[in-house]
Scaffold this motif. Structure first.
Motif, PDB file in Angstrom:
ATOM      1  N   PRO A 272     -19.101  19.536  24.682  1.00  0.00           N
ATOM      2  CA  PRO A 272     -18.988  19.415  23.555  1.00  0.00           C
ATOM      3  C   PRO A 272     -17.747  19.702  23.154  1.00  0.00           C
ATOM      4  CG  PRO A 272     -21.037  20.519  23.936  1.00  0.00           C
ATOM      5  CD  PRO A 272     -20.383  20.541  25.287  1.00  0.00           C
ATOM      6  N   ALA A 273     -16.915  20.466  23.775  1.00  0.00           N
ATOM      7  CA  ALA A 273     -15.542  20.649  23.560  1.00  0.00           C
ATOM      8  C   ALA A 273     -14.603  19.205  23.248  1.00  0.00           C
ATOM      9  CB  ALA A 273     -14.736  21.875  24.421  1.00  0.00           C
ATOM     10  N   ARG A 274     -15.048  18.523  24.069  1.00  0.00           N
ATOM     11  CA  ARG A 274     -14.575  17.260  24.149  1.00  0.00           C
ATOM     12  C   ARG A 274     -14.407  16.457  22.774  1.00  0.00           C
ATOM     13  NH1 ARG A 274     -11.995  16.318  28.797  1.00  0.00           N
ATOM     14  NH2 ARG A 274     -12.911  17.198  30.619  1.00  0.00           N
ATOM     15  N   GLY A 275     -15.211  17.166  22.095  1.00  0.00           N
ATOM     16  CA  GLY A 275     -15.792  16.236  20.590  1.00  0.00           C
ATOM     17  C   GLY A 275     -14.771  16.887  19.451  1.00  0.00           C
ATOM     18  N   ARG A 276     -14.263  17.965  19.786  1.00  0.00           N
ATOM     19  CA  ARG A 276     -13.726  18.791  18.937  1.00  0.00           C
ATOM     20  C   ARG A 276     -12.533  18.223  17.997  1.00  0.00           C
ATOM     21  NH1 ARG A 276     -13.077  24.525  18.836  1.00  0.00           N
ATOM     22  NH2 ARG A 276     -11.035  24.382  18.490  1.00  0.00           N
ATOM     23  N   VAL A 277     -11.634  17.480  18.502  1.00  0.00           N
ATOM     24  CA  VAL A 277     -10.695  16.884  17.859  1.00  0.00           C
ATOM     25  C   VAL A 277     -11.153  15.884  17.114  1.00  0.00           C
ATOM     26  CG1 VAL A 277      -8.452  15.596  18.106  1.00  0.00           C
ATOM     27  CG2 VAL A 277      -8.640  17.527  19.342  1.00  0.00           C
TER      28      VAL A 277
END
Length: 322
Positions: A272-277
């Protein structure tokens, strides 16, 4: 931004004639060369921002350093129109928009002509691809539309800019596809083609940025499609569902990169960190996602993302932007 600019006043641009990232593995010499050339793009953007917003003497010094770097690139790099290679230039095109009007007429003309070539070359690239090519429906087109929006706006190309509404509508119709129920549920062509949320994000984020920068170009139908693409991420982002990335990709290059050891392409659950931006930027335009994305409002972002989130996420600050 001011800190990055202050540390980059002696920046030396490393322009090359073309990028060769699309279709090359990370260790390929052309890929490495391209990565090195774009390494200081964030610093050039920071210099341009600081050249409009800082106190003197940092303002003047930053503007001069940004202009020097941009002119170096404008004299050497020749746009090919390949969006996978050239979406990295979006911060530089925004930097052109920030500094061009403060330069001599000749320097301004050089930068604006260069910016316009990105829109023109992108149109030619897609003319050669033909109407049935998947690159008209996936993240390639999303990136092309972002490049075209920023380039045509910076260059003052009213005709190219006016065409964007139709191009965005066409892309939304192609990119958002039906789910198992037979109804469109926010999933993208990329998600189906690549079996990866990695590429779903890559197809949605550029159009979110188009909406932030040029809201007048995005009609309600396209806005609704973007919103559905964000909502599609919700169960995966919150951990209610898991998706193993690239397990059934139809793209052989995904497998090549996995076999080459690229960790982003291994068969593993989406992080999920890859959706932060994407979600941090989208919060500004889509209030409906704020309730389930509050945990990402923190300081763990690169300087450019922090700046964009501040500008577009807090409307009361917009009047302060020069």
């Amino acid at each position: 931004m001011w800190q990055v600019a202050g540390e980059s006043l002696n920046l030396v641009a490393r322009p090359i004639e073309r990028f060769e990232l699309a279709g090359t593995l990370n260790h390929h010499p052309a890929h490495v060369r391209s990565d090195l050339a774009k390494e200081n793009f964030p610093a050039i953007f920071a210099l341009a921002v600081t050249g409009r917003s800082a106190r003197e003497p940092l303002r003047t010094h930053s503007r001069a350093a940004a202009a020097s770097a941009l002119l170096s690139w404008a004299r050497v790099y020749r746009a090919t129109g390949n969006p996978v290679d050239e979406w990295f230039f979006v911060p530089l095109l925004q930097a052109v928009d920030l500094v061009a009007g403060l330069l001599s007429p000749a320097q301004e003309a050089t930068l604006l002509r260069w910016a316009q070539t990105f829109a023109i070359s992108g149109d030619r690239f897609y003319e050669d691809l033909g109407d049935r090519n998947p690159a008209r429906a996936n993240n390639w087109m999303a990136r092309r539309l972002l490049i075209r929006t920023v380039a045509s706006t910076a260059a003052g190309d009213a005709a190219a800019r006016a065409a964007m509404q139709g191009l965005l509508r066409e892309f939304a119709a192609r990119n958002y596809v039906a789910g198992p129920s037979g109804e469109r549920d926010g999933r993208t062509f990329d998600f189906i083609q690549r079996d990866a949320l990695h590429y779903h994000v890559a197809a949605v984020q550029p159009i979110v940025e188009v909406l932030l920068y040029t809201p007048d170009l995005v009609d309600p139908g396209v806005r609704a499609a973007i919103g559905s693409g964000l909502e599609f991420l919700r169960p995966f982002f919150l951990g209610h569902e898991e998706h193993v990335e690239f397990a059934r990709t139809s793209n052989s290059f995904d497998r090549d990169r996995r076999d080459d050891g690229n960790p982003q392409f291994r068969d593993a659950p989406w992080d999920p960190a890859r959706g932060r931006v994407l979600l941090r930027l989208a919060r500004a335009a889509f209030p409906g996602i704020r309730g389930w994305t509050e945990q990402i409002v923190d300081h763990r972002y690169d300087p450019r993302t922090k700046l964009l989130a501040a500008i577009y996420g807090e409307p009361q600050r917009r009047a302060e932007w020069p």
